[in-house]
Scaffold this active site. Structure first.
Site, mmCIF file in Angstrom:
data_model
loop_
_atom_site.group_PDB
_atom_site.id
_atom_site.type_symbol
_atom_site.label_atom_id
_atom_site.label_comp_id
_atom_site.label_asym_id
_atom_site.label_seq_id
_atom_site.Cartn_x
_atom_site.Cartn_y
_atom_site.Cartn_z
ATOM 1 N N TYR A 15 0.799 -1.236 0.000
ATOM 2 C CA TYR A 15 0.000 0.000 0.000
ATOM 3 C C TYR A 15 0.826 1.277 0.000
ATOM 4 C CZ TYR A 15 -4.629 -2.106 0.459
ATOM 5 O OH TYR A 15 -5.806 -2.782 0.217
ATOM 6 N N ASP A 55 -6.044 -7.418 3.506
ATOM 7 C CA ASP A 55 -7.268 -6.820 2.966
ATOM 8 C C ASP A 55 -8.137 -7.897 2.326
ATOM 9 O OD1 ASP A 55 -9.063 -4.798 2.027
ATOM 10 O OD2 ASP A 55 -8.165 -5.042 0.047
ATOM 11 N N LYS A 60 3.452 -15.176 0.256
ATOM 12 C CA LYS A 60 3.526 -15.862 -1.039
ATOM 13 C C LYS A 60 5.009 -15.912 -1.380
ATOM 14 C CE LYS A 60 1.943 -17.614 -4.860
ATOM 15 N NZ LYS A 60 1.481 -19.017 -4.932
ATOM 16 N N ASP A 116 -12.160 -9.749 3.758
ATOM 17 C CA ASP A 116 -13.489 -9.826 3.144
ATOM 18 C C ASP A 116 -13.988 -11.269 3.224
ATOM 19 O OD1 ASP A 116 -13.531 -7.091 2.415
ATOM 20 O OD2 ASP A 116 -14.499 -7.545 0.511
ATOM 21 N N ASP A 151 -2.476 -18.543 -1.631
ATOM 22 C CA ASP A 151 -3.423 -19.349 -2.423
ATOM 23 C C ASP A 151 -3.948 -20.518 -1.594
ATOM 24 O OD1 ASP A 151 -0.832 -20.352 -2.455
ATOM 25 O OD2 ASP A 151 -0.851 -20.944 -4.568
HETATM 26 C C1 IPM Z 1 -10.517 -1.896 3.693
HETATM 27 C C2 IPM Z 1 -10.700 -1.254 2.340
HETATM 28 C C3 IPM Z 1 -9.553 -0.296 2.060
HETATM 29 C C4 IPM Z 1 -8.257 -1.095 2.001
HETATM 30 C C5 IPM Z 1 -9.711 0.536 0.802
HETATM 31 C C6 IPM Z 1 -10.954 1.347 0.897
HETATM 32 C C7 IPM Z 1 -8.536 1.395 0.526
HETATM 33 O O1 IPM Z 1 -10.850 -2.223 1.354
HETATM 34 O O2 IPM Z 1 -10.416 -1.150 4.671
HETATM 35 O O3 IPM Z 1 -10.517 -3.121 3.774
HETATM 36 O O4 IPM Z 1 -7.941 -1.694 0.972
HETATM 37 O O5 IPM Z 1 -7.561 -1.082 2.997
HETATM 38 MN MN MN Z 2 -11.009 -4.247 2.152
#
Ligand code: IPM
Ligand code: MN
Ligand code: NAD
Length: 350
Positions: free
Chosen positions: A137, A244, A187, A248, A220
């Site tokens: 990042y 990140d 990785k 999710d 992976d």
């Molecule tokens: C998160 C989001 C952020 C990230 C984006 C909005 C930059 O996806 O907080 O998970 O990638 O960190």
């Molecule tokens: Mn995210």
């Protein structure tokens, strides 16, 4: 009586909708425990951009610096501006305030169905610790020959030994306080500079934590294993981008993104830490009053923990758990309650 100064940065889309509700719960919990919140709103984001031609004031970091904590909703409004612009202030904030430990718990609460067949609350209880200050990042790179056929782009990730060691140390400590298993996700079979730095740091640190069983998986394999046997995982530590992506998935396993909280911590407390849902601004449901406020409410509980109000935080978590166990649901979980009505249930049980 303790008083905390909290900066509210609700942002875009459903951000303000869920933050409004989180604030109701926060205030109620604090009232019960005799602490006071001084909340200061910062109405930044796309609406601010339309008025001022920029997403945040030039001195936004200075404005935030003096607070005890920051509670953020979500940023991003793709119908209005591209994401790489709207999200830049958020990423910059995490890095400028050295919020290097991003903590994202994923626990399936009783009464909720998992997307995986046969998985119950006892199978899904993990925390992803995401390196939040460097890695993939950092804004290092460039583009050459824009618009031409031979155009090229370079984007460099940056991993420092210090940065890797401090996040591993944080994750080891957390694992020691939980079930004692740490899984590092990299990785390093393909990215042999950066992630071997991680591998070597893990080997160096592991002997300091004999109570923790540490292993590593390539990204992976890790995503496959998270689906195949989520119960294996306790604490996962990963770089910024892998963290990140994994969160999710972890959020989904724990019932959905509407439930997943997170903390961006500066463990040394030199700067304010920031608390926010894992989810984004959800333009597809924004303005409808149906967003699930749970992720924002649980993020504010993480904030209270960080501020030293463990009992108030525990009360909020317990009220949320009892609300869900009683079957109250927003539409993302198959229910019919709106954002505010769901919060009313939480408040009642609080
Ligand atoms: C998160 C989001 C952020 C990230 C984006 C909005 C930059 O996806 O907080 O998970 O990638 O960190
Ligand atoms: Mn995210
Ligand atoms: P998203 O998380 O906003 O939404 C993904 C899906 O989950 C959508 O269908 C949405 O309706 C649903 N969802 C998310 N939160 C919910 C909630 N609380 N209640 C009910 N349903 C919910 O991800 P996206 O659509 O990929 O991104 C939308 C915008 O948000 C983009 O601009 C993106 O860059 C940004 N974003 C910001 C953050 C952040 O501020 N930390 C995080 C992720 C994405």
């Amino acid at each position: 009586m303790s008083t905390y100064r909290i900066a509210l940065y609700a942002g875009d889309g459903i951000g303000p909708e869920v933050i409004d509700q989180a604030v109701r719960v926060l205030e109620a919990a604090c009232r019960r425990h005799g602490c006071t919140l001084e909340l200061v709103e910062h109405p930044w984001g796309y609406a601010y951009y339309q008025q001022h031609g920029r997403l945040v004031p030039e001195d936004y970091l200075e404005q935030l610096r003096g607070f005890d904590a920051i509670l953020l909703g979500a940023v991003g409004w793709p119908p209005g501006l591209p994401d790489h612009l709207t999200l830049a202030p958020l990423v910059r904030l995490r890095q400028a305030f050295d919020q290097y430990a991003c903590v994202r718990p994923a626990r399936l609460l009783p009464g909720l169905r998992c997307v995986l067949a046969d998985k119950e609350p006892r199978h899904i209880d993990l925390v992803v610790v995401r390196e939040n200050s460097e890695g993939e990042y950092v804004d290092v790179g460039g583009r050459l020959r824009p618009g031409r056929e031979d155009e090229l782009a370079v984007q460099t990730a940056l991993h420092t030994r210090q940065g890797v060691e401090r996040i591993l140390g944080f994750a080891f400590e957390l694992a020691r306080s939980r079930r004692g298993r740490l899984t590092m996700v990299t990785k390093s079979n393909a990215q042999r500079f950066a992630y071997r730095l991680w591998d070597e740091a893990l080997l160096r640190l592991a002997p300091e934590y004999p109570q923790v069983q540490a292993d590593r998986q390539h990204a992976d394999a890790a995503v496959m294993n998270l689906v195949r046997m989520p119960e294996y995982f306790d604490v996962i530590v990963a770089s910024n981008l892998f963290g990140d992506i994994l969160t999710d998935l972890a959020g989904l396993l724990a019932g959905g993104l509407g439930l997943a909280p997170s903390a961006n911590l500066n463990p040394q407390r030199k700067f304010p830490s920031m608390f926010e849902p894992v989810h984004g601004s959800a333009p597809d449901i924004a303005g409808k009053g149906i967003a699930n406020p749970t992720a924002a409410i649980l993020s504010s509980a993480m904030m209270l923990d960080w501020l030293g109000q463990a009992q108030a935080a525990a009360d909020i978590r317990s009220a949320v758990e009892r609300t869900l166990a009683a079957g109250h649901r927003t539409p993302d979980l198959g229910g019919t309650l709106g954002t505010r009505a769901f919060t009313d249930c939480v408040l009642e049980l609080l």
